[in-house]
Write an enzyme that holds these catalytic residues in place. Structure first.
Site, PDB file in Angstrom:
ATOM      1  N   LYS A 112       0.868  -1.177   0.000  1.00 44.18           N
ATOM      2  CA  LYS A 112       0.000   0.000   0.000  1.00 44.18           C
ATOM      3  C   LYS A 112       0.901   1.221   0.000  1.00 44.18           C
ATOM      4  CE  LYS A 112      -4.044   1.926   2.251  1.00 44.18           C
ATOM      5  NZ  LYS A 112      -3.540   3.229   2.712  1.00 44.18           N
ATOM      6  N   LYS A 307      -3.046  -2.283   7.827  1.00 44.84           N
ATOM      7  CA  LYS A 307      -2.266  -1.079   8.132  1.00 44.84           C
ATOM      8  C   LYS A 307      -1.157  -1.412   9.113  1.00 44.84           C
ATOM      9  CE  LYS A 307      -3.673   2.772   7.475  1.00 44.84           C
ATOM     10  NZ  LYS A 307      -4.292   3.863   6.751  1.00 44.84           N
TER      11      LYS A 307
HETATM   12  S1  IVH Z   1      -6.761  -0.517  -4.191  1.00 45.08           S
HETATM   13  C1  IVH Z   1     -11.485   0.563  -3.943  1.00 45.08           C
HETATM   14  N1  IVH Z   1      -4.199  -0.824  -4.009  1.00 45.08           N
HETATM   15  O1  IVH Z   1      -4.989   3.387  -0.434  1.00 45.08           O
HETATM   16  C2  IVH Z   1     -10.166   1.143  -3.638  1.00 45.08           C
HETATM   17  N2  IVH Z   1      -5.157   1.148  -3.072  1.00 45.08           N
HETATM   18  O2  IVH Z   1      -8.200   3.615   0.982  1.00 45.08           O
HETATM   19  C3  IVH Z   1      -9.114   0.468  -4.473  1.00 45.08           C
HETATM   20  N3  IVH Z   1      -3.525   2.702  -2.137  1.00 45.08           N
HETATM   21  O3  IVH Z   1      -6.661   6.027  -1.474  1.00 45.08           O
HETATM   22  C4  IVH Z   1      -7.794   0.848  -3.984  1.00 45.08           C
HETATM   23  N4  IVH Z   1      -1.728   1.514  -2.583  1.00 45.08           N
HETATM   24  O4  IVH Z   1      -5.096   5.306  -3.287  1.00 45.08           O
HETATM   25  C5  IVH Z   1      -5.235  -0.041  -3.711  1.00 45.08           C
HETATM   26  N5  IVH Z   1      -1.907  -1.207  -3.968  1.00 45.08           N
HETATM   27  C6  IVH Z   1      -2.946  -0.420  -3.683  1.00 45.08           C
HETATM   28  C7  IVH Z   1      -2.806   0.813  -3.031  1.00 45.08           C
HETATM   29  C8  IVH Z   1      -3.944   1.568  -2.743  1.00 45.08           C
HETATM   30  C9  IVH Z   1      -2.181   2.639  -2.065  1.00 45.08           C
HETATM   31  C10 IVH Z   1      -4.368   3.806  -1.603  1.00 45.08           C
HETATM   32  C11 IVH Z   1      -5.502   4.225  -2.496  1.00 45.08           C
HETATM   33  C12 IVH Z   1      -6.609   4.640  -1.573  1.00 45.08           C
HETATM   34  C13 IVH Z   1      -6.205   4.079  -0.260  1.00 45.08           C
HETATM   35  C14 IVH Z   1      -7.214   3.070   0.230  1.00 45.08           C
END
Ligand code: IVH
Length: 316
Positions: A112, A307
């Site tokens: 993430k 997290k």
């Molecule tokens: S999937 C339906 N994959 O984390 C949401 N999010 O609340 C699909 N983020 O603001 C998101 N790395 O921008 C996904 N590998 C990853 C991610 C990621 C960072 C961020 C995303 C979002 C927050 C999740």
């Protein structure tokens, strides 16, 4: 002798390839000096012959737009957030809910990235629009700045309309360089790479964003079934083949216990990465089950974000 247009096309093709090798594959085949010399030659030719400048010219990476204000962009599909898991039990509970809804599933686990979400739109193989998440329904048009991100292809070999989403971020190295320049100029340093990235993407002048050296990892292909995709992992491979930057620390697992081991490994590895991560995102791999699994008001039920415990700030 080669005519000017042919030379411009040749330089554009070479720079596009070198750029891809350097920023997307992390494997350059020419030196920075060779790259800069070709770039300077192209800038000169475009200055002398502005009519011959290509819409996808690599010189656009340098930033050439100053806006008065940002246009609003309504997302065709809302940009949701993820629900959180804080420990192994939360992950096992997630797995139980998934099994109850659709039976045993494979999972994709990926880091993430701690940056800001962006949506990229392509039409007829050309990058046309980039938007921030905003409130999830309406974001801002930041196309001019996103064009300066060198790992994002300005053209792709795919003619269908395509939307991909991912995380725009600043590497730890670029963050340190930016802060060094800021302090030397008497400006307050950025708090962290995430603030630096989001401040940079909100610049009206794309030359400023270009200097900040942002990067982007793509983590979703929107409307995957329109592109013949039924697996999230394969959707990422599809995006990779089109030239997008996909995070290499992405794996597919058969059980939640394997996912938990991955989470533990990454928790240890975290500090060795060249960019900040704040957790691990786990997604059901089989996209065709997403409708059945469903969504809550804010987040899909087929994914969860583990997290990491917040890093403690030590004060003397
Ligand atoms: S999937 C339906 N994959 O984390 C949401 N999010 O609340 C699909 N983020 O603001 C998101 N790395 O921008 C996904 N590998 C990853 C991610 C990621 C960072 C961020 C995303 C979002 C927050 C999740």
């Amino acid at each position: 002798m080669m005519n000017v247009k042919d030379r411009i096309d040749e330089l554009a093709a070479q720079l596009k390839q070198y750029n891809y090798e350097y920023y997307t594959q992390d494997n350059p085949s020419v030196t920075d000096q060779e790259y800069d010399a070709l770039m300077n030659e192209l800038i000169q030719l475009e200055t002398l012959y502005p009519d011959l400048k290509r819409a996808d010219s690599p010189t656009m990476r340098i930033g050439d737009t100053v806006l008065d204000a940002f246009d609003k962009v309504t997302h065709d599909i809302p940009m949701m957030s993820l629900s959180n898991a804080f420990n192994k039990e939360d992950l096992r509970d997630f797995d139980k809910r998934i099994k109850k809804a659709v039976g045993e599933q494979q999972y994709t686990a990926e880091v993430k990235i701690d940056g800001l979400a962006g949506a990229l739109h392509y039409n007829n193989g050309t990058f046309e629009l980039a938007a921030t998440r905003g409130n999830g329904t309406v974001g801002e048009d930041v196309t001019h700045n996103v064009k300066t991100i060198r790992s994002i292809p300005l053209t792709i070999d795919y003619q269908e309309p395509l939307e991909v989403r991912g995380e725009i971020f600043m590497s730890k190295r670029s963050f340190e360089q930016a802060n060094k320049r800021r302090t030397e100029a008497g400006n307050a340093p950025f708090m962290n790479p995430r603030n630096a990235a989001s401040g940079s993407i909100r610049q009206l002048d794309s030359k400023i964003a270009a200097k900040r050296q942002l990067d982007m990892f793509i983590y979703s292909v929107m409307e995957p079934e329109r592109h013949g995709l039924t697996s999230h992992y394969e959707a990422l491979q599809f995006a990779k083949e089109l030239g997008f930057h996909i995070n290499p620390l992405t794996e597919r697992f058969n059980t939640i216990e394997e996912v938990i081991t991955f989470v533990e490994d990454m928790t240890e590895k975290r500090d060795t990465l060249s960019y900040d991560i704040d957790g691990i995102v786990i997604k059901v791999d089989d996209i065709s089950r997403y409708d059945e699994i469903g969504v809550t008001a804010k987040s899909p039920k087929w994914a969860i974000a583990f997290k990491f415990p917040a890093e403690e700030v030590l004060t003397q």
